[in-house]
Scaffold this motif. Sequence first.
Motif, PDB file in Angstrom:
ATOM      1  N   ARG A 232       0.791  -1.231   0.000  1.00 52.60           N
ATOM      2  CA  ARG A 232       0.000   0.000   0.000  1.00 52.60           C
ATOM      3  C   ARG A 232       0.822   1.280   0.000  1.00 52.60           C
ATOM      4  O   ARG A 232       0.287   2.355  -0.183  1.00 52.60           O
ATOM      5  N   PHE A 237       6.364  -0.136  -2.798  1.00 51.20           N
ATOM      6  CA  PHE A 237       6.421  -0.235  -4.254  1.00 51.20           C
ATOM      7  C   PHE A 237       7.869  -0.104  -4.725  1.00 51.20           C
ATOM      8  O   PHE A 237       8.340  -0.890  -5.547  1.00 51.20           O
TER       9      PHE A 237
ATOM     10  N   LEU B 373       6.530  -7.348 -12.061  1.00 49.95           N
ATOM     11  CA  LEU B 373       5.446  -6.402 -11.793  1.00 49.95           C
ATOM     12  C   LEU B 373       4.491  -6.359 -12.978  1.00 49.95           C
ATOM     13  O   LEU B 373       4.838  -6.709 -14.101  1.00 49.95           O
ATOM     14  N   GLU B 377       1.839  -1.488 -12.947  1.00 51.94           N
ATOM     15  CA  GLU B 377       2.917  -1.081 -12.042  1.00 51.94           C
ATOM     16  C   GLU B 377       4.115  -0.570 -12.820  1.00 51.94           C
ATOM     17  O   GLU B 377       4.745   0.424 -12.437  1.00 51.94           O
ATOM     18  N   ALA B 380       3.771   2.826 -13.878  1.00 52.53           N
ATOM     19  CA  ALA B 380       3.787   3.806 -12.792  1.00 52.53           C
ATOM     20  C   ALA B 380       5.191   4.055 -12.243  1.00 52.53           C
ATOM     21  O   ALA B 380       5.353   4.862 -11.332  1.00 52.53           O
ATOM     22  N   LEU B 381       6.210   3.390 -12.794  1.00 53.73           N
ATOM     23  CA  LEU B 381       7.544   3.469 -12.192  1.00 53.73           C
ATOM     24  C   LEU B 381       8.041   4.904 -12.021  1.00 53.73           C
ATOM     25  O   LEU B 381       8.694   5.233 -11.044  1.00 53.73           O
ATOM     26  N   PHE B 384       4.959   6.865  -9.361  1.00 49.91           N
ATOM     27  CA  PHE B 384       4.165   6.237  -8.298  1.00 49.91           C
ATOM     28  C   PHE B 384       4.252   6.988  -6.976  1.00 49.91           C
ATOM     29  O   PHE B 384       3.396   6.846  -6.124  1.00 49.91           O
ATOM     30  N   ALA B 390      -0.068   8.907  -5.858  1.00 51.66           N
ATOM     31  CA  ALA B 390       0.196   8.672  -4.435  1.00 51.66           C
ATOM     32  C   ALA B 390      -0.359   9.833  -3.634  1.00 51.66           C
ATOM     33  O   ALA B 390      -0.408  10.974  -4.104  1.00 51.66           O
ATOM     34  N   LEU B 395       0.050   4.589  -1.694  1.00 49.14           N
ATOM     35  CA  LEU B 395      -0.182   4.393  -3.123  1.00 49.14           C
ATOM     36  C   LEU B 395      -1.677   4.464  -3.389  1.00 49.14           C
ATOM     37  O   LEU B 395      -2.470   3.951  -2.607  1.00 49.14           O
ATOM     38  N   ARG B 397      -3.815   2.744  -5.663  1.00 49.86           N
ATOM     39  CA  ARG B 397      -3.836   1.662  -6.653  1.00 49.86           C
ATOM     40  C   ARG B 397      -4.881   1.905  -7.729  1.00 49.86           C
ATOM     41  O   ARG B 397      -4.696   1.530  -8.878  1.00 49.86           O
ATOM     42  N   ARG B 401      -4.162   2.042 -11.762  1.00 45.30           N
ATOM     43  CA  ARG B 401      -4.833   1.213 -12.771  1.00 45.30           C
ATOM     44  C   ARG B 401      -5.534   2.074 -13.807  1.00 45.30           C
ATOM     45  O   ARG B 401      -5.495   1.781 -15.002  1.00 45.30           O
ATOM     46  N   LYS B 405      -4.792   1.998 -17.780  1.00 42.74           N
ATOM     47  CA  LYS B 405      -5.776   1.693 -18.825  1.00 42.74           C
ATOM     48  C   LYS B 405      -5.738   2.727 -19.930  1.00 42.74           C
ATOM     49  O   LYS B 405      -5.806   2.397 -21.118  1.00 42.74           O
ATOM     50  N   PRO B 416      -4.555  -5.958 -23.503  1.00 43.59           N
ATOM     51  CA  PRO B 416      -5.016  -4.709 -22.891  1.00 43.59           C
ATOM     52  C   PRO B 416      -5.484  -4.931 -21.462  1.00 43.59           C
ATOM     53  O   PRO B 416      -6.615  -4.631 -21.116  1.00 43.59           O
ATOM     54  N   ASP B 417      -4.611  -5.461 -20.638  1.00 36.79           N
ATOM     55  CA  ASP B 417      -4.994  -5.792 -19.277  1.00 36.79           C
ATOM     56  C   ASP B 417      -3.934  -5.255 -18.325  1.00 36.79           C
ATOM     57  O   ASP B 417      -2.797  -5.706 -18.359  1.00 36.79           O
ATOM     58  N   ASP B 419      -3.307  -5.748 -15.354  1.00 33.78           N
ATOM     59  CA  ASP B 419      -2.833  -6.613 -14.272  1.00 33.78           C
ATOM     60  C   ASP B 419      -1.985  -7.786 -14.737  1.00 33.78           C
ATOM     61  O   ASP B 419      -1.627  -8.649 -13.943  1.00 33.78           O
ATOM     62  N   THR B 420      -1.669  -7.835 -16.037  1.00 30.16           N
ATOM     63  CA  THR B 420      -0.804  -8.909 -16.520  1.00 30.16           C
ATOM     64  C   THR B 420       0.647  -8.592 -16.172  1.00 30.16           C
ATOM     65  O   THR B 420       1.105  -7.491 -16.421  1.00 30.16           O
TER      66      THR B 420
END
Lengths: 376, 523
Positions: A232, A237, B373, B377, B380-381, B384, B390, B395, B397, B401, B405, B416-417, B419-420
């Motif tokens: 979190r 991260f 990751l 993620e 977002a490097l 983030f 943040a 974070l 989340r 996301r 997208k 196009p996901d 979370d992969t």
Amino acid sequence: MIRAAPASAGLLAGEARAAALARLVRALELVLVPAAALLLAAGLFALFLLALGRSPGQFFELVWRGAFASFFSWQNTLQRAAPLILAALCVALPARAGLLVIGGEGALVLGGFTAAAIAIPFLGLLPAPLLLLLMALVATATGAAWIGFAGWLRQARGVNETIATLLLTYIAIATMNFFVEGPLRDPASANKPSTLPIGRETMIGPIPGTEVHWGLAAGLFACFAAWILATRTTTGFALSVVGGNARAALAQGLPVGRLVLLATGLGGAAAGLAGFFEVAAIHGQANASLAAGYGFTAILVSFLARHHPLAIPPVAILFGGLAAAGGLVQRRMGLPDATMLVLQGILFVTLLAAETLRGRLPLSGLAGTSGGSPAR
Amino acid sequence: MSTALAAALATAAHRGAAAALRAPKLEVAGMSKRFGSLQALDKVDLLVRPGTVHALLGENGAGKSTLVKCIMGFYRADEGSVVLDDREVAIASPRDARALGIGMVYQHFTLVPSLTGAENLVIARADTPLVIDWRRERERLEAFLARMPLQVPLDRRAGELAAGEKQKLELLKLLYLDQRFLILDEPTSVLTPDEALEVLGFVRRMAREGAVSVLLITHKFREVQAFADEVTILRRGRRVGGGAVGELSTDTMAALMVGERQTAPGSRGDRAPGPPGPVALELAGLVAEGDRGALALDGVNLEVRAREIVGVAGVSGNGQKELVECLFGQRPLRDGRIFVKGEPFEPTREAFARFALRGLPEQPLENAAVRRLTVAENLALRSFDRPPLARGIWLDRKAIRARAKELIERYRIRPPDPDTPLEFLSGGNVQRTVLARELSEPVEVLVVANPCFGLDFASTADIRAEILAQRDRGAAVLLISEDLDEILELADRILVLSAGKIVHAVERAAADRTAIGRHMAGH
């Protein structure tokens, strides 16, 4: 953990669904692979028992009885799980930053010893809660410094942290033995050299209604806190970036050295705290019993939990149960003490071997090529 | 199995009459090899006459390695044949090549560092017995070495030898194994000039004596001129020229190697919309060590202005990798300073954000992304730890996301996901993910290294268009590439990096491929 893919608009929906399915399969694998490893280990150990002419059935029944069948055995199990939970964080937290620390035992022993040692001059002078707080602070600080030192060695000097922490463990145990058998020895401890006892009245009592000490609560809280930190917060991260790819972390300007110090320091603090509870709740003094191998079993716990803070408590309870049942198995089946170590060893090996199965199970076929070919 | 046995028998039979072995002739006819959509080799012919040193010259990616790997049996060619001493041979594996007496010295060493020179030679034999009679082996080795004009210490461990000695030991190993067709893959890339001279001198002498025939892969014209008898030049998988070294000038070879300009000057429709702005990135006397401790950057000075692409050309291994690593904080500077807009720049997170310095490093999975990751993620490097992703130390989340997208759609990342995990994406999609992250916010300085290496045409076109768009929006772009065509297509100004120094600088309008090629090759 597994969320259904939200229906993104248009033509991509099908592709997104396929990717979500692929994710589900991978999550399933996450559970199936260690479960299969556990079963295989149980099977191999059964063969081992058969070779000794003992009944595997009786063994597993005794483990059940000794570890989980009654309120009494549960207490015994949880008592042993408590230090495992804390010490496992000493593996899991550095692992988030990509470090393999196996020296939690050293931080635990030294944490317990310094806690006992700092208490001596204040015995009878400070009220018990204050003294316990002081002891806990010293123990965590010692553990943090001990493992943090290995982290620093790695960042600043390129010393392999796995070897460093292992060897530091021997130094830690020898240091404790030196003081316990020498300058800090309680003359009354004739058979087993120990420091002065902190006394019943100072020691931490059990969680009300049980005989389980507060170290269990501390462990559960620490795991929860570690989970929050890891998933979190921005720091968590950043840690996962360092652990996943340190070169990329540098190129993102992340303070890799500081993050490694943080992960090792926090891990060491958790192990140090485990040592504090062993002294303040179990032994009441520091002696060779501190080096009971919890720090080493905890490596196994963390690996089986895949270094996930929330998976650590259940796995630690499993191993605490094995330890709790050890005595019963020994008495009833006439098996030597080391039997449990054999079981642990088999578990560890099958677990590591099972890791190679990841992504190769037939059920991966379900996901088809939706995820695209893995980038190599 | 039978091949191995044959090899063992052949080696054993030959050992007695080693001195009588003659240098072979090797001919490659019409060899082609395709990798996916890439035609790595296109009907290449090659003739290495007995007792000669034949140089194989070409840029990175020209097909040199593919060609020798086909000869060695690492790859199976799609078509074409290998003819050894007028007999067509089938080479399905390196084992077959070895049985035929074809041996190779690789760029990296293949010695066992913990064994002595003598031990390394003996264990390399195909017929090493179970129990080694060291005294007999030793006598055999000494008899062998007595015939060699090159000495290496046999009792020191290979790991303790200098690079030049190791290279000599590798050569001796091939000769000891009676391999008489030697393929040397850039053998001098890790050697000092003196060591290079000795090693190549030895090779040429052995060839002159008729003991070996040599195929020498290189991109150094100096070595071709000094040590090779004939040369074959590859470009883009094709043989574009060759002949006796004495009849070809360096200029001709350079021109053949880098090719003719494929687009007429000025035909590129996308010139910068205005003159370049003030200096945005300045490197002042950068000095840094390479992985082996030798100087990889030896005082690099360059300036990049806003709205300008500066292309750094050069043969790989001349400091490009280290230059990029210094800019991204992956390698410490021994000396020199980096300035962005006149202010000193240290590669910290704050500085990357403040100066809006972004990068597309080569091999994104190594340098710019985290496999484990997820796509979201990885996207977002950069941001983030700042709003809106943040809030304080927490974070968001959901925001991560949502942003992912949006970027996935804008940059057409598949699948196009969000979370992969990134490791399940194809190379092109990994590069798109990095591109989306680095370029979706305003960029002032962009550092790009081999951005299109290994990518298909569509991804390449996308990425090049994006780089030009950034320049047009006012970014200062430093493009480091081993692909000269890429630099000529994109760069407004071209520099050549050779042996850790900028050795040549030219405006795009005045760029001359031959001159650039010569400077790249160290002339």
